[in-house]
Design a protein around this motif. Sequence first.
Motif, mmCIF file in Angstrom:
data_model
loop_
_atom_site.group_PDB
_atom_site.id
_atom_site.type_symbol
_atom_site.label_atom_id
_atom_site.label_comp_id
_atom_site.label_asym_id
_atom_site.label_seq_id
_atom_site.Cartn_x
_atom_site.Cartn_y
_atom_site.Cartn_z
ATOM 1 N N HIS C 247 7.458 -4.164 19.002
ATOM 2 C CA HIS C 247 7.583 -4.433 17.565
ATOM 3 C C HIS C 247 8.178 -5.812 17.309
ATOM 4 O O HIS C 247 7.763 -6.504 16.398
ATOM 5 C CB HIS C 247 8.399 -3.333 16.874
ATOM 6 C CG HIS C 247 7.573 -2.114 16.601
ATOM 7 N ND1 HIS C 247 6.987 -1.865 15.392
ATOM 8 C CD2 HIS C 247 7.180 -1.113 17.412
ATOM 9 C CE1 HIS C 247 6.303 -0.735 15.450
ATOM 10 N NE2 HIS C 247 6.400 -0.262 16.672
ATOM 11 N N GLU C 248 9.157 -6.206 18.120
ATOM 12 C CA GLU C 248 9.736 -7.528 17.892
ATOM 13 C C GLU C 248 8.723 -8.634 18.224
ATOM 14 O O GLU C 248 8.640 -9.637 17.505
ATOM 15 C CB GLU C 248 11.026 -7.720 18.693
ATOM 16 C CG GLU C 248 11.663 -9.055 18.315
ATOM 17 C CD GLU C 248 13.064 -9.246 18.875
ATOM 18 O OE1 GLU C 248 13.718 -8.242 19.213
ATOM 19 O OE2 GLU C 248 13.496 -10.410 18.967
ATOM 20 N N ILE C 249 7.961 -8.440 19.284
ATOM 21 C CA ILE C 249 6.906 -9.427 19.599
ATOM 22 C C ILE C 249 5.955 -9.546 18.411
ATOM 23 O O ILE C 249 5.639 -10.633 17.935
ATOM 24 C CB ILE C 249 6.126 -9.018 20.865
ATOM 25 C CG1 ILE C 249 7.027 -9.047 22.098
ATOM 26 C CG2 ILE C 249 4.903 -9.927 21.062
ATOM 27 C CD1 ILE C 249 6.356 -8.522 23.367
ATOM 28 N N TRP C 250 5.504 -8.393 17.937
ATOM 29 C CA TRP C 250 4.567 -8.368 16.822
ATOM 30 C C TRP C 250 5.097 -9.138 15.610
ATOM 31 O O TRP C 250 4.440 -10.061 15.102
ATOM 32 C CB TRP C 250 4.254 -6.904 16.472
ATOM 33 C CG TRP C 250 3.505 -6.675 15.218
ATOM 34 C CD1 TRP C 250 2.635 -7.508 14.589
ATOM 35 C CD2 TRP C 250 3.559 -5.488 14.412
ATOM 36 N NE1 TRP C 250 2.137 -6.905 13.457
ATOM 37 C CE2 TRP C 250 2.686 -5.680 13.325
ATOM 38 C CE3 TRP C 250 4.254 -4.287 14.532
ATOM 39 C CZ2 TRP C 250 2.501 -4.703 12.351
ATOM 40 C CZ3 TRP C 250 4.065 -3.306 13.568
ATOM 41 C CH2 TRP C 250 3.199 -3.523 12.480
ATOM 42 N N HIS C 251 6.280 -8.773 15.142
ATOM 43 C CA HIS C 251 6.791 -9.393 13.927
ATOM 44 C C HIS C 251 7.040 -10.880 14.134
ATOM 45 O O HIS C 251 6.793 -11.690 13.252
ATOM 46 C CB HIS C 251 8.055 -8.666 13.474
ATOM 47 C CG HIS C 251 7.785 -7.258 13.072
ATOM 48 N ND1 HIS C 251 6.821 -6.922 12.150
ATOM 49 C CD2 HIS C 251 8.308 -6.079 13.501
ATOM 50 C CE1 HIS C 251 6.783 -5.611 11.998
ATOM 51 N NE2 HIS C 251 7.663 -5.075 12.820
ATOM 52 N N ASP C 252 7.510 -11.214 15.315
ATOM 53 C CA ASP C 252 7.776 -12.617 15.627
ATOM 54 C C ASP C 252 6.474 -13.423 15.628
ATOM 55 O O ASP C 252 6.348 -14.460 14.962
ATOM 56 C CB ASP C 252 8.461 -12.660 17.003
ATOM 57 C CG ASP C 252 8.810 -14.069 17.423
ATOM 58 O OD1 ASP C 252 8.725 -14.989 16.603
ATOM 59 O OD2 ASP C 252 9.171 -14.248 18.605
ATOM 60 N N ILE C 253 5.494 -12.945 16.345
ATOM 61 C CA ILE C 253 4.233 -13.694 16.473
ATOM 62 C C ILE C 253 3.506 -13.740 15.133
ATOM 63 O O ILE C 253 2.962 -14.781 14.743
ATOM 64 C CB ILE C 253 3.320 -13.059 17.556
ATOM 65 C CG1 ILE C 253 4.035 -13.022 18.909
ATOM 66 C CG2 ILE C 253 1.996 -13.814 17.647
ATOM 67 C CD1 ILE C 253 4.488 -14.352 19.432
ATOM 68 N N GLU C 254 3.502 -12.637 14.418
ATOM 69 C CA GLU C 254 2.827 -12.638 13.124
ATOM 70 C C GLU C 254 3.450 -13.664 12.178
ATOM 71 O O GLU C 254 2.747 -14.416 11.504
ATOM 72 C CB GLU C 254 2.865 -11.244 12.500
ATOM 73 C CG GLU C 254 1.966 -11.173 11.281
ATOM 74 C CD GLU C 254 2.193 -9.956 10.424
ATOM 75 O OE1 GLU C 254 3.189 -9.238 10.626
ATOM 76 O OE2 GLU C 254 1.367 -9.736 9.518
ATOM 77 N N ALA C 255 4.779 -13.689 12.165
ATOM 78 C CA ALA C 255 5.457 -14.630 11.262
ATOM 79 C C ALA C 255 5.131 -16.070 11.642
ATOM 80 O O ALA C 255 4.861 -16.918 10.778
ATOM 81 C CB ALA C 255 6.968 -14.385 11.307
ATOM 82 N N ARG C 256 5.135 -16.353 12.942
ATOM 83 C CA ARG C 256 4.855 -17.716 13.369
ATOM 84 C C ARG C 256 3.394 -18.079 13.123
ATOM 85 O O ARG C 256 3.082 -19.207 12.710
ATOM 86 C CB ARG C 256 5.182 -17.880 14.856
ATOM 87 C CG ARG C 256 6.684 -17.873 15.101
ATOM 88 C CD ARG C 256 7.052 -17.544 16.528
ATOM 89 N NE ARG C 256 6.637 -18.595 17.454
ATOM 90 C CZ ARG C 256 6.877 -18.549 18.762
ATOM 91 N NH1 ARG C 256 7.519 -17.500 19.287
ATOM 92 N NH2 ARG C 256 6.487 -19.520 19.542
#
Lengths: 263, 263, 263, 263
Positions: C247-256
Amino acid sequence: MTGKTTGKTSSIRSDIAYSTPDRIVVRGKDLPNEILGHMNLGDFAYFQLTGKTATPEQSRVFNALLITLVEHGITPSAIAARMTYAGAPESLQAAVAAGLCGLGTVFVGTTEGSARMLYEAFDSAGDNPDLQQLAEKTVAAYRGRKQIIPGLGHPLHKPIDPRTPRLFQIAEDNGMSGKYIALMKLIGAEAERASGKVLPINATGALGAICCEFGFPWKIVRGFGVMARAIGLVGHILEESETPMAHEIWHDIEARASAHLRG
Amino acid sequence: MTGKTTGKTSSIRSDIAYSTPDRIVVRGKDLPNEILGHMNLGDFAYFQLTGKTATPEQSRVFNALLITLVEHGITPSAIAARMTYAGAPESLQAAVAAGLCGLGTVFVGTTEGSARMLYEAFDSAGDNPDLQQLAEKTVAAYRGRKQIIPGLGHPLHKPIDPRTPRLFQIAEDNGMSGKYIALMKLIGAEAERASGKVLPINATGALGAICCEFGFPWKIVRGFGVMARAIGLVGHILEESETPMAHEIWHDIEARASAHLRG
Amino acid sequence: MTGKTTGKTSSIRSDIAYSTPDRIVVRGKDLPNEILGHMNLGDFAYFQLTGKTATPEQSRVFNALLITLVEHGITPSAIAARMTYAGAPESLQAAVAAGLCGLGTVFVGTTEGSARMLYEAFDSAGDNPDLQQLAEKTVAAYRGRKQIIPGLGHPLHKPIDPRTPRLFQIAEDNGMSGKYIALMKLIGAEAERASGKVLPINATGALGAICCEFGFPWKIVRGFGVMARAIGLVGHILEESETPMAHEIWHDIEARASAHLRG
Amino acid sequence: MTGKTTGKTSSIRSDIAYSTPDRIVVRGKDLPNEILGHMNLGDFAYFQLTGKTATPEQSRVFNALLITLVEHGITPSAIAARMTYAGAPESLQAAVAAGLCGLGTVFVGTTEGSARMLYEAFDSAGDNPDLQQLAEKTVAAYRGRKQIIPGLGHPLHKPIDPRTPRLFQIAEDNGMSGKYIALMKLIGAEAERASGKVLPINATGALGAICCEFGFPWKIVRGFGVMARAIGLVGHILEESETPMAHEIWHDIEARASAHLRG
């Protein structure tokens, strides 16, 4: 060609399609002459699944249903597909397959959950049930089991999921807003009342209700998300082939994940 | 949310879609208000991939292209999906994924091969090449390398593949029959002449040429088969859930395969 | 059970295994009584593939070969598996499958490339070829085609890949260091000389050569990476189920990825 | 490499492995020097999952557990892998992935079900429960819910599954036959008594109990079948590459499935 069967009745039988040297027939229609040029992709999906030609109203609602599920940005599914493509660019189909594998109970598959909930609510009730009572009973049952009510709430789209009112409007404009959508709306309101929380009906809740209006078995409802997302993932792989992000994700995550081991 | 990047320019960037609490935007259009109810699924696939709205002509050709690839009866892909569903009916998405994994160089992926061949033929030629000469050169090169020419021949559909003339007709009716389709036809004729065999342009040959008319990169062409077949496989899984054949296939094949060991 | 075949010779035949009510026989051995408790997993993999019992020397080398490919930290394959598990934790098998889908020509599959290169080098030479000349010819051919020589170079492990000398030592200690390993070493040295670059033989180069010493067909060599990595991925999924990162990868990558769209 | 995280504690952290230019460390051990040549594949799988070195007793039981799940002849999983390989022989990894996708609740995944049942039985009981009573309560609960008891019964292996007594013997010989195996045996006997049917403990029941003796979380138990079957599927693909059956299966099944449509 070697298909001599034994005397016993075989269950190896499909009613979907067959071919002869000069014909390809799908659900009873000649593919080249009666389908190609006469249908759009969404209508053909409907025809493939049901054997029936969509009415103009069904066509509008069904195409909207599928389109809603095609693309949601950089999702876990898109990341899985892109990471896979980076390792095996010659196997584009495997990258799409990898991206689809995670469309389960947490993402996308929740459409299945709300369709099932709505069917089971009506199955457990008599004829002409009171919808408000049915909503209350349903919400109470989920809360009693400490289960999340499928199709409600969204981490980002608050206080409403912008897809939901639009989908319900399209259903209504096309004469497809019946008892399932009505019950879903009441369940959403009752869940907000009972929990005291903001719980918008999310897109999977709206789509689950629309699937019930079509009469699709709940066991196949997840399939709409799967077929739609396959389209979206090809879009992500096309972009990855042109402006890749997979290697940077990999190196970034690996460095962060093992920083504490490296000391 | 933690997405503070370092000073260096990041390659983690996607132009496809983004969401805010009250908006979902795909390729610059508002999904609920500008897309849902305004497009069919095939047109949205085109929009997802290209960022452009299909013209009515492009819409007709692109929808026909995708529909052609949805369903071909009981294929290896459909069998793989059905066998997978029998073992994990709770993971419908994995059954579709399994069915897609085999859409490679032997089946479906041959669309990619013919698109690549046509692009490379024109790349290797100067401006305004003589198409007949280009066809002869292309066929000679493949024959010289003892390579199968992609997009020609079919085990069942002889002497013509009934999809091909219809697809070419649809392209022509919509003003999309250009130099790639012309070259594909000439390659087919030349290959028949040179080999002395009946080598109809099959559906993947016709579709490869049409993909070139659209200008799609050949590396993504396999993706059209993948997205289309995902729809078809959901149809097969729905049928398998109602009238299964997987267990009978399994028991039949297992018994035949091991008969010689059992003695 | 319905397996009555027609008169014609069927090609539906497998020599691997069969079962009767009281027996399960794999490659001619009784599984419960002759295999369980008598073999380790690596030796059984060898037996499953070859139908032969590994000698103690073969056992040591083959187990080392497979173990080398099990685990490489947070790879694209591990990220794909973890993202998939986050969406469908009830389908663990689909998460492993997603992680395996990317073991292609870029990652892991390069073992296949070096095995093929070594076999083809000897196939193109006469009896008792001069290995130094063969290495020079091979390197020159790849450089002439501007092709990367498989099994050489590593982005991180420089100037040597620490797995390579150890694998070659294990092969030598067990009498399995023959002409393929010798040629691989000469190709590595010649490639460094010809290019002027540091090009260590990496693990996939060492493993490709060892696969040749065993005589495995190059077409199946990728399979060793696939079976090994399946083990590693289960380890990553176990960790993901306990201390998730998806989940942290997802939110991080999506935001970037979408920061520039959001404005 | 760009992995500068923000101030907040990141959950992107893995304890499995890391690499530096001259080292590859898995679970704290140096892969080339402390693992390669010192462990067999089964022991390394144990180490990868638990971070602990298997004792000789654990090694024998764990290797037997995994080997049991590698190969079962022409299963649905093997057929799916072979059909996939026929379409995409260049994507061997995708064929294995397709074969794994179906290892769900019907096949192989039942190991998970019996492990979960045994853990939950003890969780619901106090200290030092009476095992016979616990077995009776467990069987009654499943029968009350009209649920199949996982790990019991087999369509072919009757009246006993030949793997089960052997697996239990290996566990006992190595001091690993504890309360979970004891309860599984009592559940099997009680289920036969209560139903009046022959219900042998099958291999997945025996393996589920052994997984509990090891203390593996039930959520990961399916993973043992997945990693083991990956090995078996590579064996099937190797055979398919040499003596294929996929095309004959396809043509046979297609002809039978569509015979009624063809008229």
